[in-house]
Design an enzyme around this catalytic site. Structure first.
Site, PDB file in Angstrom:
ATOM      1  CB  SER A   1      -9.977   6.199 -13.789  1.00 41.83           C
ATOM      2  OG  SER A   1      -9.476   7.501 -13.972  1.00 41.83           O
TER       3      SER A   1
ATOM      4  CE  LYS B   1      -7.291   3.441  -9.735  1.00 34.94           C
ATOM      5  NZ  LYS B   1      -7.468   4.785  -9.181  1.00 34.94           N
TER       6      LYS B   1
ATOM      7  CD  GLU C   1     -14.050   2.975  -4.182  1.00 30.54           C
ATOM      8  OE1 GLU C   1     -13.403   3.974  -3.883  1.00 30.54           O
ATOM      9  OE2 GLU C   1     -14.131   2.544  -5.349  1.00 30.54           O
TER      10      GLU C   1
ATOM     11  CG  HIS D   1      -4.120  -4.601  16.154  1.00 30.35           C
ATOM     12  ND1 HIS D   1      -4.641  -3.725  17.070  1.00 30.35           N
ATOM     13  CD2 HIS D   1      -3.980  -5.783  16.814  1.00 30.35           C
ATOM     14  CE1 HIS D   1      -4.790  -4.336  18.236  1.00 30.35           C
ATOM     15  NE2 HIS D   1      -4.405  -5.586  18.111  1.00 30.35           N
TER      16      HIS D   1
END
Ligand code: ARG
Length: 463
Positions: free
Chosen positions: A281, A287, A294, A160
């Site tokens: 970024s 970043k 992804e 979980h």
């Protein structure tokens, strides 16, 4: 791409194809990548026709030489594909006749584009499966190296996404290895069923010529000719099987991606993904984004979508060939390309991961990850497991209130919950003791992880 040649099937037509229809029905824009296997199939067919006496040896030789020349021309970029000629098959056949004359027109004897294309896709996919399997093996080997390097690195195991019990990072990597090894197995299974030759089925019913299908199958490396001509030209279940396997590979890579993304976040900091596999970024200078992971998670969507597309293409088709089947190619090629690229980029990224064992250890130390070990300890002192579970639950509550972990609690405090607790309890409350104790086949103990790595390495070396 040009649009001027005559259509080989023009005989029964009086009017030319509408321009829109020509654009709508063509497949050469995406099936030209089959040129190599199409030529292989045609050469084998011509050799077979000569062997059974349908062509003379010199006719067959002229066809084969002509096809080899076309192959070179295409490789050199000296071939103009024509949309009017619809597909890769008619483009190559037309060029053959153009270059070697009327004997080129004999190649299609005892053959149809229906068995031709069914053969081409199998040959093409067979190569693709072999390449993808090789890439998967490379990825598995890189995961084995990482597992071995980190075989006793402790991290929290999750259920979980809550800290559950400590595991080793090596054990976690070996879970990924198991997933990918089953993927390899699935590819090999679907390759076996795929490797059956349609040629000889012709349009649907077979041919009146005395074809030697075993010979053609042997020339093309197929295990056997397809047993039924109607089935041979029409089904694409081998493609559905491959695309299912590719979808499962992508689902595995997507789940791995999800973990890499979480682990590389500032909050976790379990790993660092190499700069060479991240991008920045355009607005936030600080970043560093895990884009490869992804995008892989994102690309799994199209590979699953491709599979659904082929399912839908097939579900309503009566026997035998229908033009619907032409729609198999784009999703199939896309699944093959996408899965191959994803596995390849992962195989490059994994060896460049940096593992932050300190952060993993700290995370495993919080969240009461050794609570089950304390319960098991009490069971060994003859307390029934359910009672032990309750005792430990109370101890966890107290530790939580005190703002510390179970292993930080003094012995007297722990003894308030059970008189069976002695000083040796701290052996099981440590993370090292916890992982070491799960010492059986499939468990997370570092020795078991090493044994599992050794076993997989041996199995992979032997096949
Ligand atoms: N381009 C077609 C395909 O991909 C080749 C077979 C065409 N056959 C036919 N009878 N029109 O399926």
């Amino acid at each position: 791409m040009t649009g001027k040649q005559e259509k080989p099937w023009k005989g029964r037509f009086t009017a030319a194809t509408d321009q829109l229809v020509e654009e709508y029905t063509e497949s050469v824009s995406f099936d030209q990548r089959l040129y190599d296997v199409d030529i292989q199939g045609s050469k084998a067919h011509a050799r077979m026709l000569a062997r059974v006496g349908v062509l003379t040896a010199s006719e067959s030789d002229a066809i084969i030489t002509g096809l080899d020349q076309i192959h070179d021309d295409i490789l050199r970029g000296d071939f103009s594909w024509s949309r009017t000629l619809e597909d890769v098959h008619m483009n190559i056949e037309a060029r053959l006749t153009e270059s070697i004359g009327d004997v080129g027109k004999k190649l299609h004897t005892g053959r149809s584009r229906n068995d031709q294309v069914a053969t081409d896709i199998r040959l093409y996919l067979r190569q693709g499966v072999d390449r993808l399997s090789a890439e998967l093996k490379t990825l598995i080997l890189s995961l084995l190296d990482l597992a071995e390097a980190e075989y006793d690195t402790i991290m929290p195991g999750f259920t979980h996404l809550q800290v559950a019990q400590p595991v080793t990072f090596g054990h976690h990597m070996m879970a990924w290895v198991e997933m990918l090894r089953r993927d390899l197995g699935r590819l090999s299974d679907c390759r076996d069923r795929m490797n059956i030759m349609p040629l000889g089925a012709a349009a649907l019913a077979g041919t009146t010529f005395p074809v030697d299908r075993n010979y053609t199958a042997e020339l093309l490396g197929f295990d056997a000719p397809a047993a039924n001509s109607l089935d041979a030209v029409s089904d694409r279940d081998f493609a559905m099987e491959f695309m299912s396997s590719a979808a499962i590979i992508m689902i595995h890579l997507s789940r791995m991606s999800e973990e890499l993304i979480i682990w590389s976040s500032a909050q976790f900091s379990f790993i660092d993904i190499s700069d060479t596999y991240c991008t920045g970024s355009s607005i936030m200078p600080q970043k560093k984004n895990p884009d490869v992971a992804e995008l892989t998670r994102g690309k799994s969507g199209r590979v699953i979508g491709n599979l659904m597309a082929l399912f839908m293409i097939m579900k309503g088709q009566p026997l035998a060939y229908n033009r619907d089947n032409q729609e198999d190619k784009e999703p199939l090629f896309d699944s093959l390309d996408t899965a191959t690229a994803a596995v390849r980029v992962f195989a490059g990224m994994i060896p460049q991961l940096t593992v932050n064992s300190g952060a993993m250890y700290r995370a495993a130390s919080s969240g009461f990850s050794t609570a089950t070990d304390l319960a098991d300890y009490l069971v060994r002192k003859d307390i029934p497991f359910r009672d032990a579970h309750e005792i430990v639950g109370k101890a966890v509550q107290a530790a939580e209130q005190a703002g510390c972990d179970l292993s930080d609690m003094p012995l007297q405090s722990l003894q308030q919950f059970s008189g069976e607790i002695d000083g040796d309890v701290y052996n099981v409350l440590t993370l090292e003791g916890s992982v070491r104790a799960r010492d059986h086949l499939g468990g997370t103990a570092p020795d078991q992880v090493l044994a599992a790595i050794r076993k997989v390495r041996k199995q992979m070396a032997s096949n």
